[in-house]
Scaffold this motif. Structure first.
Motif, PDB file in Angstrom:
ATOM      1  N   LEU A  45       0.818  -1.216   0.000  1.00 36.16           N
ATOM      2  CA  LEU A  45       0.000   0.000   0.000  1.00 36.16           C
ATOM      3  C   LEU A  45       0.855   1.270   0.000  1.00 36.16           C
ATOM      4  O   LEU A  45       0.436   2.310   0.509  1.00 36.16           O
ATOM      5  N   GLY A  46       2.034   1.150  -0.560  1.00 37.13           N
ATOM      6  CA  GLY A  46       2.873   2.336  -0.749  1.00 37.13           C
ATOM      7  C   GLY A  46       3.515   2.860   0.519  1.00 37.13           C
ATOM      8  O   GLY A  46       3.735   4.069   0.666  1.00 37.13           O
ATOM      9  N   GLY A  47       3.827   1.976   1.437  1.00 39.01           N
ATOM     10  CA  GLY A  47       4.467   2.407   2.684  1.00 39.01           C
ATOM     11  C   GLY A  47       3.474   2.935   3.695  1.00 39.01           C
ATOM     12  O   GLY A  47       3.768   3.910   4.415  1.00 39.01           O
ATOM     13  N   ALA A  48       2.313   2.334   3.775  1.00 36.20           N
ATOM     14  CA  ALA A  48       1.280   2.761   4.718  1.00 36.20           C
ATOM     15  C   ALA A  48       1.790   2.680   6.155  1.00 36.20           C
ATOM     16  O   ALA A  48       2.593   1.806   6.499  1.00 36.20           O
ATOM     17  N   TRP A  49       1.287   3.587   6.989  1.00 35.25           N
ATOM     18  CA  TRP A  49       1.643   3.579   8.413  1.00 35.25           C
ATOM     19  C   TRP A  49       1.240   2.248   9.018  1.00 35.25           C
ATOM     20  O   TRP A  49       0.143   1.742   8.782  1.00 35.25           O
ATOM     21  N   HIS A  50       2.124   1.651   9.823  1.00 26.36           N
ATOM     22  CA  HIS A  50       1.794   0.372  10.452  1.00 26.36           C
ATOM     23  C   HIS A  50       2.573   0.190  11.741  1.00 26.36           C
ATOM     24  O   HIS A  50       3.665   0.737  11.903  1.00 26.36           O
ATOM     25  N   ARG A  51       1.997  -0.554  12.659  1.00 22.46           N
ATOM     26  CA  ARG A  51       2.641  -0.898  13.915  1.00 22.46           C
ATOM     27  C   ARG A  51       2.247  -2.324  14.301  1.00 22.46           C
ATOM     28  O   ARG A  51       1.087  -2.721  14.136  1.00 22.46           O
ATOM     29  N   VAL A  52       3.196  -3.059  14.837  1.00 20.02           N
ATOM     30  CA  VAL A  52       2.885  -4.374  15.402  1.00 20.02           C
ATOM     31  C   VAL A  52       2.191  -4.142  16.738  1.00 20.02           C
ATOM     32  O   VAL A  52       2.689  -3.383  17.585  1.00 20.02           O
ATOM     33  N   LEU A  53       1.037  -4.766  16.925  1.00 16.52           N
ATOM     34  CA  LEU A  53       0.261  -4.519  18.140  1.00 16.52           C
ATOM     35  C   LEU A  53      -0.552  -5.743  18.531  1.00 16.52           C
ATOM     36  O   LEU A  53      -1.227  -6.352  17.707  1.00 16.52           O
ATOM     37  N   ASP A  54      -0.494  -6.065  19.806  1.00 10.34           N
ATOM     38  CA  ASP A  54      -1.410  -7.009  20.437  1.00 10.34           C
ATOM     39  C   ASP A  54      -2.493  -6.164  21.076  1.00 10.34           C
ATOM     40  O   ASP A  54      -2.232  -5.421  22.033  1.00 10.34           O
ATOM     41  N   VAL A  55      -3.719  -6.231  20.570  1.00  7.32           N
ATOM     42  CA  VAL A  55      -4.779  -5.337  21.039  1.00  7.32           C
ATOM     43  C   VAL A  55      -5.128  -5.573  22.501  1.00  7.32           C
ATOM     44  O   VAL A  55      -5.791  -4.721  23.122  1.00  7.32           O
ATOM     45  N   SER A  56      -4.708  -6.708  23.062  1.00 10.92           N
ATOM     46  CA  SER A  56      -4.988  -6.946  24.470  1.00 10.92           C
ATOM     47  C   SER A  56      -4.034  -6.197  25.390  1.00 10.92           C
ATOM     48  O   SER A  56      -4.192  -6.218  26.612  1.00 10.92           O
ATOM     49  N   ASP A  57      -3.040  -5.509  24.821  1.00 15.08           N
ATOM     50  CA  ASP A  57      -2.089  -4.697  25.582  1.00 15.08           C
ATOM     51  C   ASP A  57      -2.568  -3.251  25.578  1.00 15.08           C
ATOM     52  O   ASP A  57      -2.377  -2.520  24.602  1.00 15.08           O
ATOM     53  N   ALA A  58      -3.192  -2.825  26.669  1.00 16.42           N
ATOM     54  CA  ALA A  58      -3.816  -1.499  26.717  1.00 16.42           C
ATOM     55  C   ALA A  58      -2.805  -0.379  26.533  1.00 16.42           C
ATOM     56  O   ALA A  58      -3.069   0.612  25.837  1.00 16.42           O
TER      57      ALA A  58
END
Length: 253
Positions: A45-58
């Motif tokens: 997607l052309g270098g879209a913003w992204h982060r690795v995240l476990d949604v259970s980590d508030a």
């Protein structure tokens, strides 16, 4: 420019939604626990913003929201809570730890993301939250007990927050598909009778289309698919006993 932040974005419905909104000119933020698949999609997607995240980590969820909105004047147009997990099988054959994880990701993770997003949604007129609901949240599905419980919770949370957040001009709704052909479904080692009987007819792109519609025509609940749409409408006027008989028939061994 409109922006959308998607949890569970690396594959399936989340990835299909990211592609669709990106194609239509939205700024897209991608969150997922799968680092490799996430990076691959972001590059696509052309270098879209992204982060690795476990949604259970508030704490991590709060940091991710702050990072994504930092260059967007602290505003968020749309949060799509898509992250979720599934374990198909008889309730007693699934460990308590697995049941708990389903609730932690599908329910607590959704709540934590939504709470972390609140100040940024409030700063954006007409902002929205779209939650990943399910047909399993309308009537409990055998061999999907904890998953159904999690989606009942999504449904109740959505209905309550839609009423609460009207004062802030934030719309809250969900999309409610039956079974969708995604890695989450295809990776299951146990096949419930209802999957064999009703089939898996929807693609991830069908749900992405529903999310796009929801972003432009907000409802509290948006059932997806002709078959489930009919059953959902029937369920609004049909005694629950009849729905129980129907569910028992489609789920029988």
């Amino acid at each position: 420019m409109n922006n959308i932040l998607i949890s569970g974005a690396a594959s399936g419905i989340g990835a299909a939604t990211a592609r669709l909104f990106h194609q239509r000119g939205w700024q897209v933020g991608l969150l997922d626990i799968n680092a490799d698949a996430l990076a691959e999609l972001a590059a696509e997607l052309g270098g879209a913003w992204h982060r690795v995240l476990d949604v259970s980590d508030a704490g991590a969820a709060a940091v991710a929201l702050a990072d994504f909105t930092e260059s967007r004047k602290g505003r968020l147009r749309l949060l799509f809570n898509c992250a979720g997990i599934l374990r198909v099988g008889r309730f007693e054959e699934i460990s308590l730890a697995e049941h708990a994880q389903i609730m932690q990701v599908n329910v607590i993770g959704m709540m934590q993301m939504t709470l972390a997003a609140f100040p940024y949604l409030r700063a954006m007129p007409g902002a929205q939250v779209i939650n990943m609901g399910s047909a399993s949240g309308v009537y409990g599905v055998p061999q999907f007990a904890s998953y159904s419980a999690s989606k009942f919770a999504v449904r109740g949370f959505t209905e309550a927050l839609e009423l609460e957040w009207q004062r802030y001009d934030i719309r809250v709704g969900d999309v409610m598909p039956p079974f969708v052909r995604t890695p989450m479904v295809s990776s299951q080692t146990s096949v419930a009778p209802i999957l064999q009987r009703l089939g898996v007819d929807l693609e991830a792109s069908d749900i992405a289309d529903a999310v796009w519609l929801q972003a432009h025509d907000a409802r509290v609940h948006r059932p997806v698919g002709r078959q489930f749409g009919l059953l959902y409408r029937l369920g609004q006027i049909t005694p629950s006993a009849l729905m129980r008989v129907l569910m028992r028939w489609v789920s029988r061994d």
